[in-house]
Motif scaffolding. Structure first.
Motif, short mmCIF file in Angstrom:
data_model
loop_
_atom_site.label_atom_id
_atom_site.label_comp_id
_atom_site.label_asym_id
_atom_site.label_seq_id
_atom_site.Cartn_x
_atom_site.Cartn_y
_atom_site.Cartn_z
N VAL A 1 0.65 -1.08 -0.03
CA VAL A 1 -0.02 -0.01 0.03
C VAL A 1 0.99 1.31 0.01
O VAL A 1 1.91 1.28 0.72
CB VAL A 1 -1.06 0.13 1.25
CG1 VAL A 1 -1.72 1.30 1.32
CG2 VAL A 1 -1.89 -1.17 1.12
N GLY A 2 0.55 2.04 -0.84
CA GLY A 2 1.33 3.23 -0.91
C GLY A 2 2.13 3.33 -2.19
O GLY A 2 2.91 4.27 -2.58
N SER A 3 2.24 2.25 -2.82
CA SER A 3 3.00 2.12 -4.29
C SER A 3 2.32 3.08 -5.32
O SER A 3 1.01 3.16 -5.45
CB SER A 3 3.22 0.84 -4.73
OG SER A 3 3.73 -0.07 -3.58
N ARG A 4 3.15 3.67 -5.99
CA ARG A 4 2.57 4.23 -7.04
C ARG A 4 2.52 3.39 -8.52
O ARG A 4 3.33 2.50 -8.73
CB ARG A 4 3.67 5.55 -7.77
CG ARG A 4 3.75 6.50 -6.60
CD ARG A 4 4.60 7.79 -7.19
NE ARG A 4 4.54 9.02 -6.43
CZ ARG A 4 4.65 9.89 -6.86
NH1 ARG A 4 5.37 10.48 -8.08
NH2 ARG A 4 4.67 11.11 -6.02
N VAL A 5 1.25 3.42 -8.71
CA VAL A 5 0.64 2.49 -9.84
C VAL A 5 -0.04 3.04 -11.08
O VAL A 5 -0.36 4.23 -10.98
CB VAL A 5 -0.24 1.28 -9.25
CG1 VAL A 5 0.51 0.52 -8.32
CG2 VAL A 5 -1.46 2.03 -8.82
N ARG A 6 -0.04 2.19 -12.16
CA ARG A 6 -0.70 2.72 -13.51
C ARG A 6 -1.61 1.47 -13.67
O ARG A 6 -1.10 0.34 -14.00
CB ARG A 6 0.26 2.87 -14.45
CG ARG A 6 -0.39 3.42 -15.96
CD ARG A 6 0.65 3.70 -16.95
NE ARG A 6 1.98 4.13 -16.56
CZ ARG A 6 2.94 4.29 -17.30
NH1 ARG A 6 2.85 4.11 -18.44
NH2 ARG A 6 4.03 4.96 -16.56
#
Length: 135
Positions: free
Chosen positions: A48-53
Motif C-alpha cells: 500500500v502506498g505504491s505508485r501504480v498505473r
C-alpha cells in the motif's frame, strides 16, 4: 576513456522495462476478460502506498497511489494538482496493473555527468602528482 566505457556499457543509463501484468487475458465476444483471482493475488503483493498505473477494460488509465489492495474493489488515489476523491475500481474492470517507475533520464545528461567525473578525477591525479614531484 572512462566516460566512453561507462556510457557504452550501459551501466550509467537506466533502462525502462515494461512492468505491466496481463494475467490470463482472453477475448470473448470482443471483450477481454481477466481472471479476478489472479489479479487479486498480484495486487495483494503490492505494498500500500505504491505508485501504480492501472489500465481498465474501458481503455482509460489511472495513475495514482495504491490505497487498498486487500480485495474487491481496488482503491487508488489519483495523482493530481488538486486533491481528488479516491477511485474504487472493481477487479472485473482491471485489465493491467504496473508499478509506475520514474524514467531513468536523458542519456546525454548521464554522459555529461560521466565526463565531468572523469575530468575531476584526472585533475585530482595530476594535482597529486604535481605536489609529489613538483619540488
Amino acid at each position: 576513456m572512462l566516460t566512453a566505457t561507462v556510457a557504452l556499457s550501459g551501466c550509467a543509463t537506466a533502462r525502462a522495462t515494461d512492468n505491466r501484468v496481463y494475467p490470463t487475458a482472453s477475448t470473448s465476444g470482443g471483450r477481454q476478460s481477466i481472471d479476478p483471482k489472479v489479479m487479486a493475488d498480484y495486487l495483494r503483493q503490492l505494498p500500500v502506498g505504491s505508485r501504480v498505473r492501472l489500465s481498465r477494460l474501458k481503455g482509460d488509465e489511472i495513475r495514482g497511489t495504491l490505497m487498498k489492495n486487500d480485495g474487491d474493489p481496488v482503491v487508488i488515489q489519483r495523482r493530481a494538482r488538486v486533491p481528488e476523491a479516491p477511485i474504487a475500481v472493481p477487479l472485473q474492470d482491471v485489465l493491467a496493473v504496473e508499478l509506475d517507475v520514474a524514467a531513468g533520464g536523458n542519456p546525454a545528461r548521464t554522459i555529461a555527468i560521466g565526463a565531468g567525473v572523469a575530468a575531476a578525477a584526472t585533475l585530482g591525479v595530476l594535482l597529486v602528482l604535481f605536489t609529489i614531484y613538483g619540488d
